[in-house]
Design a protein around this motif. Structure first.
Motif, PDB file in Angstrom:
ATOM      1  N   SER B  50      29.259  54.451  41.926  1.00  0.00           N
ATOM      2  CA  SER B  50      27.852  54.078  41.854  1.00  0.00           C
ATOM      3  C   SER B  50      27.033  55.200  41.211  1.00  0.00           C
ATOM      4  O   SER B  50      26.156  54.950  40.375  1.00  0.00           O
ATOM      5  CB  SER B  50      27.352  53.796  43.265  1.00  0.00           C
ATOM      6  N   MET B  51      27.352  56.448  41.606  1.00  0.00           N
ATOM      7  CA  MET B  51      26.624  57.589  41.037  1.00  0.00           C
ATOM      8  C   MET B  51      26.873  57.686  39.527  1.00  0.00           C
ATOM      9  O   MET B  51      25.970  57.946  38.736  1.00  0.00           O
ATOM     10  CB  MET B  51      27.044  58.898  41.722  1.00  0.00           C
ATOM     11  N   ALA B  52      28.136  57.454  39.149  1.00  0.00           N
ATOM     12  CA  ALA B  52      28.475  57.539  37.727  1.00  0.00           C
ATOM     13  C   ALA B  52      27.758  56.449  36.933  1.00  0.00           C
ATOM     14  O   ALA B  52      27.229  56.699  35.835  1.00  0.00           O
ATOM     15  CB  ALA B  52      29.989  57.408  37.559  1.00  0.00           C
ATOM     16  N   ALA B  53      27.731  55.250  37.520  1.00  0.00           N
ATOM     17  CA  ALA B  53      27.064  54.138  36.835  1.00  0.00           C
ATOM     18  C   ALA B  53      25.570  54.431  36.678  1.00  0.00           C
ATOM     19  O   ALA B  53      24.986  54.180  35.613  1.00  0.00           O
ATOM     20  CB  ALA B  53      27.285  52.848  37.625  1.00  0.00           C
ATOM     21  N   MET B  54      24.993  54.965  37.717  1.00  0.00           N
ATOM     22  CA  MET B  54      23.562  55.311  37.668  1.00  0.00           C
ATOM     23  C   MET B  54      23.310  56.343  36.578  1.00  0.00           C
ATOM     24  O   MET B  54      22.308  56.294  35.862  1.00  0.00           O
ATOM     25  CB  MET B  54      23.096  55.878  39.019  1.00  0.00           C
ATOM     26  N   GLN B  55      24.261  57.283  36.482  1.00  0.00           N
ATOM     27  CA  GLN B  55      24.114  58.343  35.493  1.00  0.00           C
ATOM     28  C   GLN B  55      24.154  57.766  34.072  1.00  0.00           C
ATOM     29  O   GLN B  55      23.391  58.163  33.198  1.00  0.00           O
ATOM     30  CB  GLN B  55      25.261  59.355  35.681  1.00  0.00           C
ATOM     31  N   LYS B 180      28.563  71.678  42.499  1.00  0.00           N
ATOM     32  CA  LYS B 180      28.434  71.910  41.054  1.00  0.00           C
ATOM     33  C   LYS B 180      29.408  71.022  40.279  1.00  0.00           C
ATOM     34  O   LYS B 180      29.057  70.453  39.248  1.00  0.00           O
ATOM     35  CB  LYS B 180      28.723  73.380  40.731  1.00  0.00           C
ATOM     36  N   LEU B 181      30.640  70.939  40.789  1.00  0.00           N
ATOM     37  CA  LEU B 181      31.652  70.164  40.082  1.00  0.00           C
ATOM     38  C   LEU B 181      31.329  68.678  40.060  1.00  0.00           C
ATOM     39  O   LEU B 181      31.654  67.980  39.113  1.00  0.00           O
ATOM     40  CB  LEU B 181      33.019  70.368  40.752  1.00  0.00           C
ATOM     41  N   LEU B 182      30.680  68.224  41.112  1.00  0.00           N
ATOM     42  CA  LEU B 182      30.503  66.785  41.256  1.00  0.00           C
ATOM     43  C   LEU B 182      29.173  66.266  40.746  1.00  0.00           C
ATOM     44  O   LEU B 182      29.032  65.078  40.512  1.00  0.00           O
ATOM     45  CB  LEU B 182      30.644  66.383  42.731  1.00  0.00           C
ATOM     46  N   THR B 183      28.192  67.173  40.628  1.00  0.00           N
ATOM     47  CA  THR B 183      26.870  66.667  40.269  1.00  0.00           C
ATOM     48  C   THR B 183      26.656  66.741  38.762  1.00  0.00           C
ATOM     49  O   THR B 183      26.597  67.837  38.198  1.00  0.00           O
ATOM     50  CB  THR B 183      25.767  67.486  40.978  1.00  0.00           C
ATOM     51  N   PRO B 184      26.539  65.600  38.110  1.00  0.00           N
ATOM     52  CA  PRO B 184      26.289  65.622  36.669  1.00  0.00           C
ATOM     53  C   PRO B 184      24.862  66.070  36.386  1.00  0.00           C
ATOM     54  O   PRO B 184      23.976  65.844  37.223  1.00  0.00           O
ATOM     55  CB  PRO B 184      26.479  64.164  36.250  1.00  0.00           C
ATOM     56  N   ILE B 226      37.390  71.747  50.080  1.00  0.00           N
ATOM     57  CA  ILE B 226      38.530  71.912  49.169  1.00  0.00           C
ATOM     58  C   ILE B 226      39.219  70.560  48.942  1.00  0.00           C
ATOM     59  O   ILE B 226      39.497  70.174  47.803  1.00  0.00           O
ATOM     60  CB  ILE B 226      39.532  72.951  49.732  1.00  0.00           C
ATOM     61  N   ILE B 227      39.456  69.835  50.048  1.00  0.00           N
ATOM     62  CA  ILE B 227      40.119  68.525  49.915  1.00  0.00           C
ATOM     63  C   ILE B 227      39.242  67.590  49.092  1.00  0.00           C
ATOM     64  O   ILE B 227      39.718  66.872  48.205  1.00  0.00           O
ATOM     65  CB  ILE B 227      40.414  67.919  51.312  1.00  0.00           C
ATOM     66  N   GLY B 228      37.931  67.609  49.367  1.00  0.00           N
ATOM     67  CA  GLY B 228      36.997  66.752  48.622  1.00  0.00           C
ATOM     68  C   GLY B 228      37.027  67.072  47.138  1.00  0.00           C
ATOM     69  O   GLY B 228      37.087  66.172  46.291  1.00  0.00           O
ATOM     70  N   THR B 229      37.020  68.355  46.823  1.00  0.00           N
ATOM     71  CA  THR B 229      37.025  68.765  45.422  1.00  0.00           C
ATOM     72  C   THR B 229      38.331  68.344  44.746  1.00  0.00           C
ATOM     73  O   THR B 229      38.318  67.779  43.656  1.00  0.00           O
ATOM     74  CB  THR B 229      36.860  70.303  45.317  1.00  0.00           C
ATOM     75  N   LEU B 230      39.450  68.595  45.446  1.00  0.00           N
ATOM     76  CA  LEU B 230      40.746  68.206  44.881  1.00  0.00           C
ATOM     77  C   LEU B 230      40.808  66.700  44.645  1.00  0.00           C
ATOM     78  O   LEU B 230      41.326  66.245  43.622  1.00  0.00           O
ATOM     79  CB  LEU B 230      41.882  68.631  45.825  1.00  0.00           C
ATOM     80  N   LEU B 235      41.005  62.471  40.630  1.00  0.00           N
ATOM     81  CA  LEU B 235      40.487  61.185  40.140  1.00  0.00           C
ATOM     82  C   LEU B 235      39.748  61.333  38.820  1.00  0.00           C
ATOM     83  O   LEU B 235      39.205  60.368  38.297  1.00  0.00           O
ATOM     84  CB  LEU B 235      39.525  60.591  41.181  1.00  0.00           C
ATOM     85  N   GLY B 236      39.700  62.564  38.318  1.00  0.00           N
ATOM     86  CA  GLY B 236      39.049  62.821  37.044  1.00  0.00           C
ATOM     87  C   GLY B 236      37.538  62.750  37.099  1.00  0.00           C
ATOM     88  O   GLY B 236      36.866  62.545  36.092  1.00  0.00           O
ATOM     89  N   ARG B 237      36.991  62.905  38.290  1.00  0.00           N
ATOM     90  CA  ARG B 237      35.539  62.801  38.438  1.00  0.00           C
ATOM     91  C   ARG B 237      34.839  64.156  38.359  1.00  0.00           C
ATOM     92  O   ARG B 237      33.640  64.226  38.160  1.00  0.00           O
ATOM     93  CB  ARG B 237      35.186  62.159  39.775  1.00  0.00           C
TER      94      ARG B 237
END
Lengths: 397, 276
Positions: B50-55, B180-184, B226-230, B235-237
């Motif tokens: 959903s976040m990606a689609a919004m982006q 940082k890694l997850l927020t576009p 760490i698990i969340g980031t991995l 998943l290539g996100r």
């Protein structure tokens, strides 16, 4: 742009408030420990010595006025919950900042203090002729010189010691959360025996953690365990004479009624039980709605009826006939007063029942009950009627 | 109801894991965190999608906002049409968070409860354990026989705050990196400023409260990050572009730290300073 900055400031303010609130709820070695246990109290010669939170109080039972408090001014981070040990001259009490204090019984002034490495004192101390004995939560059991507080010997259990030791003659009995009962030479600290014996730890029922002080009567040690059992153990041979299975953990040891040859205790499911002392068979049981933590107090009413006073996590103080377990009087609900606040501003007072975990103590014609919530620390109820007589509220500056 | 459905199962599972994993509480937290992440994966996956689609529809939204800035009703209608057309649920990002929240609260409570370090805490723990164990579950370790848990790990007492500020620092670093890694990067300068502020204040805030919380909880937080980031990397996100705030994912310290940039160039779609 101005809106954006305002939002950022607002966000920062919200986070700061949340952070402060959450930090206040956290398990820091300071704030958290207030109310992390119930009051430890001991009665000696018309004075009750109460350890709770930042201070220890000596209270005159005739007037309910405080005689002294230690320290005079509460110290940041200090918390006392262990029942004070009292003899002719000293009051010895440990705290949650890893200190054990010996206080002058008359004045409350510090006579000596002892610091245990990094472990706090949850259990009480016991004062012998020459030594003071106490266990700490890192499993170290200490014998200290009674006059100076210097360490004489120490014994290492594998896990926390939360109980008050039992000193009988030249043997000191210590229970530990490491699931063992130790019998130590009181002079040297040498291990005389341990139960279960080495290699027998897997014997059924597998022993659970031990947090209560054992009771010794006619050569038999009685104690309860977190494995839902009460044990009768021959102190000479370490033979298990009998066990009694309860429905949940047993926190403290049962009380002994010589007259009826019974043991009266309770478990954390709220079950009160009376057992035949010789066989361990159940004579009667009584259900309450909250955990039974403290050892019941046994007494005699003016008409000669033997009764057991039992405190429960359901907030009630029960008075049960020792003969058959029936309530002799309706239970009394211990209700505490709370100051209600909006943030920090007092807005009124509310009264509600509070769990009672501290063991009841008989003094003169009252039953003393300690609670860890509300404004008052100690309640006195009439021994015959269970009507409230007085309460003790720690003085505030 | 809360205890029955959330807290009691979590407390018992955590303690069983401790028993099955050689009485290692950190290992138990690790496996438990992994299991919880696995259970809530469909929710987090939905949230990320959903976040990606919004982006993706941000540029079109921006155009709509500029075009109908004086006509809020039309703007709202057109926005909803755009959402429908692209199959975006504007609540798609929030709803999974709302559902995850009680699970994470339960997890927090389970960890703090099981590390009982005082009489009242231990007493409370006893009321959450399955005692006795139902016959069908008799193959599991008896939770009451495992109490108290061994809370020592390296220099830590997991029931007490870290005496060295090592864990709080790791909490800050892992939270920052994950965010940082997850927020576009946002196309809206105002939103970008908000996002930058959040990326800095949130880790500091969590680091601050972890100074006073049991270190077992800090370990959970670090492992969870760490698990969340991995999970997102696999998943290539996750993206280096997000991490360094650059178009091509090349290293930029100021972008990494989210430091304030020069005034955004209105011609730049991303609102960031043009690189020479």
């Amino acid at each position: 742009m101005r809106t954006s900055k305002l939002r950022i400031w607002l966000l920062g303010a919200v986070l700061l408030v949340l952070g402060t609130l959450l930090a206040g709820c956290g398990s820091s070695s300071r704030a958290v420990l207030t109310g992390s246990s119930w009051p430890g109290f001991t009665v000696a010669d018309d004075v009750v010595y109460i350890a709770f939170g930042p201070q220890v109080y000596a209270v005159d039972l005739a007037t309910t006025n405080p005689i002294w408090s230690f320290p005079e001014e509460p110290q940041r981070g200090q918390a006392f919950y262990a029942p004070p040990a009292v003899d002719d001259d000293l009051v010895v009490v440990g705290d949650y900042t890893n200190m054990l204090f010996a206080l002058d019984r008359e004045t409350g002034r510090e006579v000596w203090s002892f610091q245990s490495g990094r472990a706090r004192f949850i259990g009480g101390a016991v004062i012998g002729e020459e030594y003071v004995y106490a266990g700490a939560v890192d499993g170290t059991f200490y014998a200290l010189d009674r006059e100076t507080g210097e360490e004489v010997w120490s014994f290492a259990a594998r896990r926390d010691i939360w109980s008050t030791p039992l000193l009988i003659g030249d043997t000191v009995y210590v229970t530990s959360l490491d699931r063992h009962l130790y019998a130590l030479d009181a002079r040297t600290g040498d291990l005389r025996w341990q139960f279960p014996a080495p290699g027998e730890e897997d014997r059924e029922p597998i022993m659970g953690a031990l947090v209560g002080t054992p009771t010794l009567y006619e050569g038999v040690l009685y104690f309860g365990s977190f494995n839902n059992h009460v044990y009768a153990l021959d102190a000479g041979t370490q033979e298990v004479l009998w066990t009694f299975q309860t429905t949940n953990w047993v926190w403290s040891s049962p009380a002994i009624d010589e007259e009826n040859n019974l043991l009266v205790g309770g478990d954390l499911d709220g079950l009160v039980f009376a057992l035949d002392r010789e066989t361990g068979e159940s004579v009667w049981t009584f259900d309450t709605d909250g955990p039974i933590v403290g050892t019941p107090a046994l007494g005699t009413l003016s008409d000669g009826t033997r009764v057991a006073y039992v405190t429960s996590g359901d907030s009630n103080l029960y008075m049960l006939s020792i003969e058959d377990g029936t309530p002799v009087a309706p239970p009394v609900s211990v209700k505490a007063e709370f100051t209600t606040r909006f943030l920090v501003i007092p807005t009124g007072v509310s009264i509600r029942p509070v769990p009672v975990y501290a063991p009841p103590v008989l003094y003169d014609d009252v039953v003393l009950v300690g609670v860890h919530q509300g404004e008052s620390l100690l309640y006195a109820f009439d021994r015959e009627t269970l009507l409230e007589r007085w309460t003790f509220e720690p003085p505030t500056d | 109801m809360w205890n029955l459905l959330i807290l009691d199962p979590m407390v018992n599972i955590l303690i069983w894991l401790y028993g099955l994993l050689g009485h290692n509480y950190v290992l138990a937290i690790l496996v438990f965190t992994f299991l919880v992440r696995l259970i809530i994966f469909p929710l987090t996956w939905q949230q990320q999608k959903s976040m990606a689609a919004m982006q993706e529809i941000q540029p079109q939204l921006k155009k709509l906002q500029e075009k109908h800035k004086n006509d809020p009703e039309t703007l709202q209608r057109k926005t909803m049409e755009l959402y429908r057309e692209k199959g975006v649920n504007p609540l798609g990002g929030c709803l999974p968070s709302v559902i995850q929240f009680p699970i994470l609260i339960g997890l927090y409570q389970a960890i703090t409860r099981s590390l009982a370090a005082s009489p009242v805490q231990l007493l409370e723990l006893s009321q959450h354990l399955y005692n006795p164990l139902p016959a069908a579950l008799s193959w599991l370790p008896n939770a009451t026989a495992l109490i108290p848990l061994d809370s020592r790990f390296l220099w830590l007492d997991l029931a007490a705050p870290d005496p060295l500020p090592v864990l709080p620092i790791l909490v800050v670093v892992t939270t920052f990196l994950q965010q940082k890694l997850l927020t576009p990067p946002s196309t809206d300068p105002q939103q970008a400023t908000m996002s930058r502020t959040m990326q800095l204040t949130m880790p500091l805030f969590i680091g601050y409260i972890s100074l006073t919380f049991p270190s077992g909880l800090s370990i959970y937080w670090i492992l969870s990050n760490i698990i969340g980031t991995l999970q997102y990397v696999l998943l290539g996100r996750a993206s280096l572009k997000n991490l360094f705030g650059t178009e091509d994912g090349s290293f930029s310290l100021s972008g990494f730290l989210g430091l304030p940039q020069a005034e955004p160039d209105p011609k730049s779609r991303s609102g960031r300073r043009d690189r020479k």
